[in-house]
Design a protein around this motif. Structure first.
Motif: not given
Ligand SMILES: [Zn+2]
Length: 659
Positions: A314-316, A333-335, A399-401
């Motif tokens: 997914a980071h691509s 980026n992470e969300g 930042p992710y969740e």
């Molecule tokens: Zn990541």
């Protein structure tokens, strides 16, 4: 430390005045000696953003500068300051006179330097992970890998180390045969034999990255490596003894990639390869473009952890193609990456599996917020980083969740209903609009306004400040499919009840075994088995005492019966085994001790080894068993992991002394 630019407080470069448009690395890597040799060079093509620029200041950390020249090989004057602040030093180069003529004037600067890539004395660390031969699978050759995110690129080459600056890059990596070099770029041609210092057979590998990337996505590794093709565009690299297992595990990676493309749009990087690192790699994975770095703890044998690769794939799009402009916008980026990861899981495994992932993420976010406090600045989606703050110190699950949940909230407002597909059209628009750029939250907002022209009122009503700037937990949580979760939790309650059954314990265990059989736990997705173990652990953790996690209300007989029906103690799935051991060790289920010892000495991923060493030490303190095991095997661990475990032991004995 005064701020050097208005763009990024994590960089000392003059980003307002100069931009890098291309980077060319020529590195000679002496892996055995742990050095980039002193004929290594970084050539930066720089462009003036404004007229009158006379100097270019680059970020450095722990680099020994040998000399600086222009495109014609003429010496350029420079000042190297090893330390200008906590985040490293600078190299300020006096540019050729023509550079000052106008905005857009370009010049190349070649910096010759040497470094151990470890960031210098007492600093924030470096990018290079140097492994001894003993830390690899065969034990025959040393190994090196780099990890540049967030601000470690400056420890292996001078650069504008800011995600706001994206440049194409090429590289030659020269190593001693039989070591093989790989990089986060496309391989060009065949390796060539070249001369080098100290004799030996030096071999040069050439790479090209035609898509502009921030400095933190430059990466390389070198060691005893072989590869297998998985599809025309996917290949896996690993040490020879691991390659068959890796090729089997990742055989279906192109299916993940194709699924991601259907959701997010074209894959621009041409190749998607995976590098399986030695077991001492201390992390889970890193989304280096064209070549994801992964831990071998993903090799479950049954492809049950391949979904972890969905995150790196997914980071691509989010992070690598569309990049946050500075670290306070890291959530972009992470969300988005977690959002796309769960969309891929939904497409391939259904809404229930995606829902398990969302639930686990929300739990982790709650745990983090309660551990640091609801007012803590780093619980905000856009944390304010004080000057000289290492962004790594601010990063967490937030930042992710929190990022994911904000995007899910926006989706639920803009494309109501259970079908996630209508919002995918926005993803394709967003990744297309901002491809190859670095952006902020305002850019996301602009894209939403343009793509949903009829939703101006809806977007205006969104609590942007509450989501982005305010600390605390989630403002709202969109409901997700929790069917698999409820099934897992119900079964966990059945087992937890055995702990409260008193004299009826044996009958309760027999009943729980029958229910487990009937529910078919052995055939559940790994994520659901994890949800079961996690919930059972939470329900049966004994409160009180020094270390709550080190005691359980479950009886050894119940744990043995559970293992009899579910075979957790022999699981090859590292996530399942980890959660099982956290339940079985406190219950003093003896077979778990051997299993835990084998697990912590066969790999060095910090997520697993740190809590398990802590648990072994607190449940079985006699004779310092855990400490002795660690000492016996520490030379197989990465230095960062060994240091952290050392610190954990020290913290534990300090707590023990107080108690
Ligand atoms: Zn990541």
């Amino acid at each position: 430390m005064t701020r050097r630019n208005a763009v990024d407080s994590s960089s000392y470069a003059n980003l307002d005045e100069v931009v890098t448009t291309h980077l060319s690395l020529a590195l000679r890597i002496d892996v055995a000696a742990r050095r980039l040799c002193d004929d290594s060079t970084a050539t930066l093509t720089l462009s003036a953003r404004v007229p009158g620029v006379t100097t270019a200041t680059l970020d450095t950390r722990g680099l020994d500068i040998v000399g600086v020249t222009d495109a014609d090989g003429r010496e350029l004057a420079y000042t190297a300051s090893a330390v200008v602040g906590k985040l490293g030093g600078t190299l300020t180069v006096t540019m050729p006179p023509a550079f000052a003529a106008a905005a857009g004037a370009a010049a190349t600067v070649t910096v010759r330097y040497t470094t151990d890539g470890l960031g210098g004395e007492g600093g924030a660390g470096g990018a290079c992970g140097w492994l001894t031969a003993a830390q690899t699978a065969s034990g025959a050759h040393p190994f090196v890998f780099t990890q540049c995110e967030a601000i470690h690129a400056r420890s292996i080459f001078p650069c504008q180390d800011s995600p706001s600056v994206k440049a194409t890059y090429d590289a030659t990596l020269t190593v001693r045969a039989p070591l093989v070099a790989v990089a986060s770029a496309l391989a060009v041609g065949d390796p060539e034999a070249v001369a080098g210092p100290g004799g030996g057979d030096w071999v040069r590998y050439t790479f090209d990255q035609p898509v502009p990337v921030p400095a933190y996505l430059v990466a390389f590794a070198a060691g005893e490596l072989v590869s297998r093709d998985l599809s025309p565009r996917c290949r896996v690299w690993a040490q020879p003894s691991v390659i068959e297992a890796a090729a089997h595990e990742f055989a279906e990676v192109d299916t993940l990639l194709a699924t991601a493309e259907r959701i997010a749009g074209p894959y621009v990087w041409q190749r998607y390869d995976l590098l399986t690192l030695p077991g001492s790699f201390p992390y889970g994975g890193m989304e280096n473009p064209c070549l994801t770095f992964v831990t071998p703890t993903l090799l479950a044998g049954d492809r049950s952890l391949v979904s972890v690769v969905a995150h790196e794939i997914a980071h691509s799009w989010s992070g690598n193609l569309v990049t946050s402009a500075s670290w306070p916008y890291f959530w972009l980026n992470e969300g988005w990456t977690v959002f796309l990861e769960r969309r891929i899981l939904h497409e391939l495994h259904g809404a229930g599996v995606a829902g398990l992932s969302t639930y686990g993420g929300r739990q982790a976010l709650r745990d983090y917020v309660s551990s640091v406090g609801v007012d803590h600045a780093y619980t905000a989606l856009e944390p304010v980083l004080a000057p000289d703050t290492d962004p790594d110190d601010a990063f967490s699950v937030v930042p992710y969740e929190r990022g994911y949940n904000f995007l899910l909230h926006l989706r639920s407002l803009l494309t109501p209903g259970d079908d996630p597909a209508p919002f995918d059209a926005f993803l394709r628009y967003y990744f297309g609009r901002y491809a190859r750029q670095s952006i902020t939250s305002d850019d996301l907002r602009a894209a939403l306004s343009d793509f949903f022209p009829d939703a101006a009122g809806t977007l205006a009503a969104v609590d942007w400040a509450g989501w982005l700037k305010a600390p605390g937990g989630l403002p709202t949580a969109v409901p997700v499919d929790e069917s698999l979760l409820h099934q897992a939790h119900a079964l966990a309650r059945t087992w937890a009840a055995t702990a409260e059954a008193g004299g009826e314990g044996a009958a309760a265990v027999t009943a729980a075994v029958a229910t487990t059989d009937a529910e078919g736990l052995a055939t559940w997705p790994a994520a659901q088995r994890c949800a079961f173990l996690q919930h059972l652990g939470a329900l049966t953790a004994a409160s009180g005492g020094g270390d709550a996690a080190a005691a359980t209300l479950l009886s050894p007989a119940a744990v043995a019966a559970l293992d009899g029906v579910a075979h957790f103690n022999n699981s090859k799935n590292s996530e399942v085994l980890h959660l099982w051991l956290r339940l079985a060790l406190p219950a003093r289920y003896e077979p778990a001790v051997a299993s835990a010892k084998a697990f912590v000495t066969s790999q060095g991923r910090m997520k697993f080894v740190r809590p398990l060493y802590r648990l072994l030490a607190s449940v079985y303190p006699a004779g310092g068993m855990a400490r002795a095991l660690f000492e016996e095997h520490r030379d197989r661990l990465h230095s960062i992991a060994a240091k952290m475990i050392e610190k954990d032991f020290a913290d534990q004995s300090a707590v023990g002394a107080v108690a």
